[in-house]
Design an enzyme around this catalytic site. Structure first.
Site, PDB file in Angstrom:
ATOM      1  N   SER A  50       0.862  -1.174   0.000  1.00  0.00           N
ATOM      2  CA  SER A  50       0.000   0.000   0.000  1.00  0.00           C
ATOM      3  C   SER A  50       0.905   1.233   0.000  1.00  0.00           C
ATOM      4  CB  SER A  50      -0.889   0.006   1.238  1.00  0.00           C
ATOM      5  OG  SER A  50      -0.089   0.172   2.417  1.00  0.00           O
ATOM      6  N   ASP A  82      -0.557  -1.268  -4.376  1.00  0.00           N
ATOM      7  CA  ASP A  82      -1.977  -1.476  -4.165  1.00  0.00           C
ATOM      8  C   ASP A  82      -2.664  -0.138  -3.917  1.00  0.00           C
ATOM      9  OD1 ASP A  82      -4.332  -2.926  -3.765  1.00  0.00           O
ATOM     10  OD2 ASP A  82      -3.987  -3.121  -1.610  1.00  0.00           O
ATOM     11  N   HIS A  83      -3.762   0.098  -4.606  1.00  0.00           N
ATOM     12  CA  HIS A  83      -4.568   1.314  -4.430  1.00  0.00           C
ATOM     13  C   HIS A  83      -3.739   2.594  -4.521  1.00  0.00           C
ATOM     14  CE1 HIS A  83      -8.429  -0.531  -3.564  1.00  0.00           C
ATOM     15  NE2 HIS A  83      -7.819  -1.394  -2.757  1.00  0.00           N
ATOM     16  N   GLU A 134      -9.679   0.034 -11.409  1.00  0.00           N
ATOM     17  CA  GLU A 134     -10.885  -0.424 -10.704  1.00  0.00           C
ATOM     18  C   GLU A 134     -12.126   0.260 -11.241  1.00  0.00           C
ATOM     19  OE1 GLU A 134     -12.786  -0.241  -6.208  1.00  0.00           O
ATOM     20  OE2 GLU A 134     -10.648  -0.656  -6.394  1.00  0.00           O
ATOM     21  N   HIS A 175     -13.221  -4.985   1.941  1.00  0.00           N
ATOM     22  CA  HIS A 175     -12.081  -4.833   2.824  1.00  0.00           C
ATOM     23  C   HIS A 175     -12.506  -4.970   4.290  1.00  0.00           C
ATOM     24  CE1 HIS A 175     -10.255  -2.379  -0.642  1.00  0.00           C
ATOM     25  NE2 HIS A 175      -9.583  -3.501  -0.552  1.00  0.00           N
ATOM     26  N   HIS A 208     -10.388  -7.793  -4.685  1.00  0.00           N
ATOM     27  CA  HIS A 208      -9.873  -7.189  -3.460  1.00  0.00           C
ATOM     28  C   HIS A 208     -10.711  -7.681  -2.275  1.00  0.00           C
ATOM     29  CE1 HIS A 208      -7.282  -3.739  -5.044  1.00  0.00           C
ATOM     30  NE2 HIS A 208      -7.668  -4.423  -6.116  1.00  0.00           N
ATOM     31  N   GLY A 209     -10.197  -7.478  -1.076  1.00  0.00           N
ATOM     32  CA  GLY A 209     -10.967  -7.809   0.117  1.00  0.00           C
ATOM     33  C   GLY A 209     -11.392  -9.266   0.166  1.00  0.00           C
TER      34      GLY A 209
END
Length: 311
Positions: A50, A82-83, A134, A175, A208-209
């Site tokens: 992240s 990530d993100h 995304e 998440h 994700h999550g």
């Protein structure tokens, strides 16, 4: 130490119906533990940072640090952001040597998401770096509203307009500790995956999550000082089914980190007269090794996919 981008790995995962695990890491010894398991299991893997964990790990040195600890590793792996919340963040990671980045502009309008993603893709592809984007919101299951799920037609339009390499979709994962409401039967929108697959076969999707938080893990976590009362993760069979369609990358954070802290808490409690850090860190690493090993063999089905030394 075959550090690669993800295009070739995604192609094999799609063809052979398995997923590559992407683990949220915070330290160098976490990275080494994951790589050791993957080397033993002959599984590709993604070390995922992240923006916060990248900052903690000291930006601009991550690639070199990982290359130093992976000189005896022969399976392919990627270093992934990530993100990424901005174009600048993604470009910085690309310049540093990350082999994959995610630009998450999903909070903006569709048109703005396309514009931002296109700029990252153009820069990344010049540097042989893959880009994940995304469309949708990965908190769909907890929101309980159809608007938060990925629209298959919009997803296809987005992919064609941006030329991104993979797409994170919202099909019911989320998440955090509670992926579903307590009274809700865990389920995923496989119809979304199938519709995208019909229109764009061979295109890799991302979940994700996707942590699976077992009662045993929760009990172990709380046994030595944890205070988490409830957790409801993703059913493992749902993830395996998603991988059999077109999900080629599955992100894991919550149960991976809980496993680490569980091992650390237990070691601290049972060795109160010790002060050597490795006394406490090794049990934490052993826990995440068990987590990764299990997922590769029984959920992602990625074990034994790399038959020879990767070149």
């Amino acid at each position: 130490m075959p550090l690669v981008n993800l295009n070739e790995l995604y192609l094999d995962a799609y063809k052979n119906k398995y997923a590559i695990g992407a683990y949220n890491v915070d330290t160098l010894h976490m990275c080494r533990a994951i790589l050791e398991v993957c080397e033993k299991n002959r599984s590709p893997v993604i070390l995922m940072f992240s923006e916060g964990s990248r900052e903690f790990m000291h930006p601009c040195n991550i690639k070199e640090l990982i290359l130093n600890i992976s000189k005896d590793i022969t399976i392919p792996f990627a270093i992934h952001l990530d993100h990424g919340r901005s174009i600048e963040s993604c470009k910085s990671c690309i310049d540093e040597g990350f082999t994959s980045v995610m630009i998450d502009a999903s909070k903006y309008s569709f048109e703005e998401n396309v514009r931002i993603t296109k700029e990252v893709v153009e820069y990344a592809h010049k540097h042989n770096v893959t880009v994940e984007a995304e469309v949708g919101c990965v908190e769909a299951s907890l929101k309980g509203e159809d608007d938060f799920y990925t629209d298959p037609d919009l997803a296809v339009k987005f992919i064609k307009e941006t030329n991104c390499d993979s797409l994170a979709v919202s099909i019911g994962t989320g998440h955090g500790l509670m992926k579903f409401k307590n009274d809700e039967t865990p389920s995923l929108r496989f119809d979304i995956l199938e519709k995208i697959n019909e229109k764009l076969p061979n295109f890799p999707l991302v979940l994700h999550g996707s942590s699976s938080i077992s009662p045993q893990l929760l009990n172990d976590f709380n046994k030595y000082g944890g205070t988490i009362k409830e957790a409801k993760g993703i059913d493992e069979a749902l993830l395996t089914k998603a991988a059999s369609i077109n999900v080629c990358k599955i992100n894991i954070g919550t149960d991976f980190r809980m496993s680490y802290i569980t091992g650390l808490r237990e070691a601290l409690a049972l060795n109160s007269n010790k002060f050597t850090p490795r006394t406490f860190l090794q049990p934490a690493l052993d826990r995440i090794k068990q987590c990764v090993d299990y997922k590769q063999k029984h959920i992602f089905m990625s074990a034994n996919r790399i038959k020879e030394e990767y070149k």
